[in-house]
Write a protein that holds these residues in place. Structure first.
Motif, PDB file in Angstrom:
ATOM      1  N   ILE A   1       1.761   7.398  -6.132  1.00  0.00           N
ATOM      2  CA  ILE A   1       0.767   8.559  -6.467  1.00  0.00           C
ATOM      3  C   ILE A   1       1.469   9.818  -6.253  1.00  0.00           C
ATOM      4  O   ILE A   1       1.448  10.978  -6.637  1.00  0.00           O
TER       5      ILE A   1
ATOM      6  N   VAL B   1       0.848  -1.224   0.121  1.00  0.00           N
ATOM      7  CA  VAL B   1      -0.045  -0.139  -0.070  1.00  0.00           C
ATOM      8  C   VAL B   1       0.825   1.107   0.001  1.00  0.00           C
ATOM      9  O   VAL B   1       0.614   2.318  -0.926  1.00  0.00           O
ATOM     10  N   ARG B   2       1.860   1.170   0.813  1.00  0.00           N
ATOM     11  CA  ARG B   2       2.793   2.295   0.779  1.00  0.00           C
ATOM     12  C   ARG B   2       3.503   2.593  -0.410  1.00  0.00           C
ATOM     13  O   ARG B   2       3.526   3.774  -0.922  1.00  0.00           O
TER      14      ARG B   2
ATOM     15  N   ARG C   1       2.242   1.899  -3.389  1.00  0.00           N
ATOM     16  CA  ARG C   1       1.239   2.690  -4.312  1.00  0.00           C
ATOM     17  C   ARG C   1       0.947   4.087  -4.066  1.00  0.00           C
ATOM     18  O   ARG C   1       1.136   4.845  -4.852  1.00  0.00           O
ATOM     19  N   ILE C   2       1.072   4.420  -2.621  1.00  0.00           N
ATOM     20  CA  ILE C   2       1.117   6.013  -2.283  1.00  0.00           C
ATOM     21  C   ILE C   2       2.375   6.638  -2.775  1.00  0.00           C
ATOM     22  O   ILE C   2       2.015   7.976  -2.973  1.00  0.00           O
ATOM     23  N   ASP C   3       3.382   5.989  -2.394  1.00  0.00           N
ATOM     24  CA  ASP C   3       4.691   6.751  -3.092  1.00  0.00           C
ATOM     25  C   ASP C   3       4.489   6.975  -4.631  1.00  0.00           C
ATOM     26  O   ASP C   3       4.840   8.036  -4.962  1.00  0.00           O
TER      27      ASP C   3
END
Lengths: 367, 367
Positions: free
Chosen positions: B23, B16-17, B19-21
């Motif tokens: 984004i 998840v992190r 993916r956030i990075d």
């Protein structure tokens, strides 16, 4: 930035606005997606939780450092960090927002530090004293607290340090606000200036400069530096102490810059909470080490750090409240408490210290 | 939001992190690109300009309305608007930031209105009075000013209206802050409450409710509602008037909600500047119409609006300072002064009004 677009034939204002609209659409989609992923993280950790349950200061520091590393303008690092801080603040505040206690009232430097660190989606909780900030965090009424700990003009703030002697608070972060004081006036020089307005603390920070350069002027403490600049604007024989921004804002001339007694006038704040957090990759550890007062005690405390290559950032001694003839040292070192060299240093120190408490291990302040 | 991703098998926190990075990387690129385009716009208008030279309130309102229209969560409209406001504020402040005067000190409602409308990259200029805000804008020391004009509990703020009688200021925008007052306490009911803390204005807004429900309690005016909530927290026989947020923040119970005398307790602010701006697509126009005091005068002023289908939002009469037996009407109508029906209405009115001044035509406040 797609540099090629800039080299295209000049676009009309309408075309530029269309491009900006399309960029905004993409930014918005991405922010929404980011917020959804933040909810996923929250779900992984469990239902019905507040922001405090999944707030990870080490992760935020890491994200913001990547933002700085990637930044190639035109926005400054500070502006870009500010925008990402706000985006993270909004994503986090989807559940119960963080509650952050600070020394009130609203509009002070401490509130600026809260906003710089937690963004505007957190709840700010203005409190009456530094002691109260510690109490509210300990009691769980506030998730975190922000307290001033050091002013480079005036050294460590003793009331904050003393609170750590009796409180269980853990340091979870640090925030730095840099302020250069200037002398502002309608006039071009100090000649003819009879009054100097400023907040009491600012006047204090510039004491030496004022004594040398304006020995006969009356120093008048006012509610804020902004208030002082406002008064100086309407007076022919007055000056104000304030930041360079105030000169722009109030249309005053800067007679002299950086007049504070110490030129690197930074106020440092600590973020206090109830638990320790994992390393972020660029951390500092604060220790409270109590020793019995005997010859060589300090040397025995400090040499293990040197031996294991751990840099000392700060040291401050205070009479300990725990026993007669004991001294407490507040020591800040580079690195996280989980780091091998720091662990080794503490192990070596073991027999020489009466007590070692880890006050916190936290990301180094961003610019 | 790419909904398919959410249906994938559960991702680990690390995934998840990542993916956030990814984004964040995209968001940052887009913000930088946006900032570059904003510089292009500035260049089109000429070198060496300040933000005031290319700030377009009608364009900002249009952008933010698109943000609201597109928003499908999970962030609220208000949060998403806030983030875009800050992004625009940063992009605009690449040159000399906007200077915005307001009724100080820092930390007040007026400052909140400034930040809601201009974001945090603008310079705020706390001033000593509403008159001074008008003067600073007129003199060009401030690019814009933000002044309170209406409190739904107490009606129009006369000092602001009167300033328009003599000042050349133009209204460029409006900001609304909504506040519901609650009675907060440690106690479960009003029984046993002997003191009520609150800001003087809040106490005033809740006068009727207090007289009926707590006729014997002492009302104590304090510096801010936050201060009042803080005091009530430590007292067994006290309550405070403050927003529902304060109950959360200070751990108090909400004894009663929406206790203000009028339930839609909104404070409305006007943004004042020196020029008129083009339509944004959803605008309001403020007019100052002076009439000679004769029978039917008001009817003759108002009927052209009805005839041409222009909605009246507000009307307020004041004795005009310009001549004996004249009255001035402050009239807010829907639409922009450039709109055909409004132009037709003013043309019809012509012979009946001693004077018609367009105080401003500006985007309707965002939520």
């Amino acid at each position: 930035m797609d540099i090629h677009r800039m080299n295209e034939p000049k676009l009309s204002l309408v075309q530029v606005r269309d491009r900006i609209d399309s960029i905004d659409r993409q930014i918005q989609e991405l922010i929404s997606e980011r917020a959804n992923w933040a909810r996923e993280v929250a779900k992984v950790k469990g239902e019905g939780l507040s922001a405090i349950d999944y707030y990870r200061p080490e992760r935020e520091a890491h994200v913001l450092r990547m933002v700085v590393d990637r930044n190639s303008g035109p926005l400054s690092d500070a502006e870009m960090v500010r925008l990402f801080r706000e985006i993270m603040s909004s994503c986090l505040a989807q559940e119960d927002p963080l509650k952050v206690g600070y020394l009130g009232p609203e509009g002070t430097f401490s509130e600026q530090a809260v906003r710089k660190h937690f963004g505007h989606a957190a709840y700010g909780l203005p409190l009456g004293s530094i002691e109260e900030v510690f109490q509210e965090v300990a009691a769980g009424h506030a998730d975190f607290g922000v307290v001033p700990v050091e002013n480079s003009g005036q050294g460590m703030i003793q009331v904050t340090l003393d609170m750590f002697l009796t409180s269980e608070a853990r340091i979870c972060g640090e925030v730095e606000l840099r302020v250069h004081q200037c002398l502002l006036s309608q006039r071009d020089s100090v000649e003819g200036i009879k009054q100097v307005y400023g907040h009491a603390q600012s006047l204090q920070q510039c004491k030496t400069w004022l004594r040398v350069n304006l020995p006969d002027a009356e120093c008048i403490a006012v509610h804020s530096n902004a208030e002082g600049a406002r008064l100086a604007r309407h007076a022919d024989d007055a000056a104000a102490i304030a930041g360079a921004t105030a000169a722009k804002v109030y249309g005053l001339k800067i007679i002299e810059q950086a007049i504070e007694d110490r030129a690197d006038n930074t106020t440092r704040f600590l973020v206090i909470g109830r638990s320790l957090f994992p390393p972020s990759g660029n951390d500092r550890t604060s220790l409270l080490i109590t020793v019995n007062d005997k010859p060589g005690a300090l040397y025995e405390i400090l040499s293990p750090f040197a031996k294991h290559g751990v840099s000392l950032n700060r040291i401050e001694s205070r009479p300990a409240h725990t026993g007669k003839w004991q001294y407490a040292f507040f020591i800040d070192v580079s690195g996280h408490i989980d780091d091998v060299p720091l662990q080794a240093a503490l192990k070596d120190m073991g027999p020489h210290a009466a007590q070692v408490r880890v006050l916190g291990a936290y990301p180094v302040a961003l610019p």
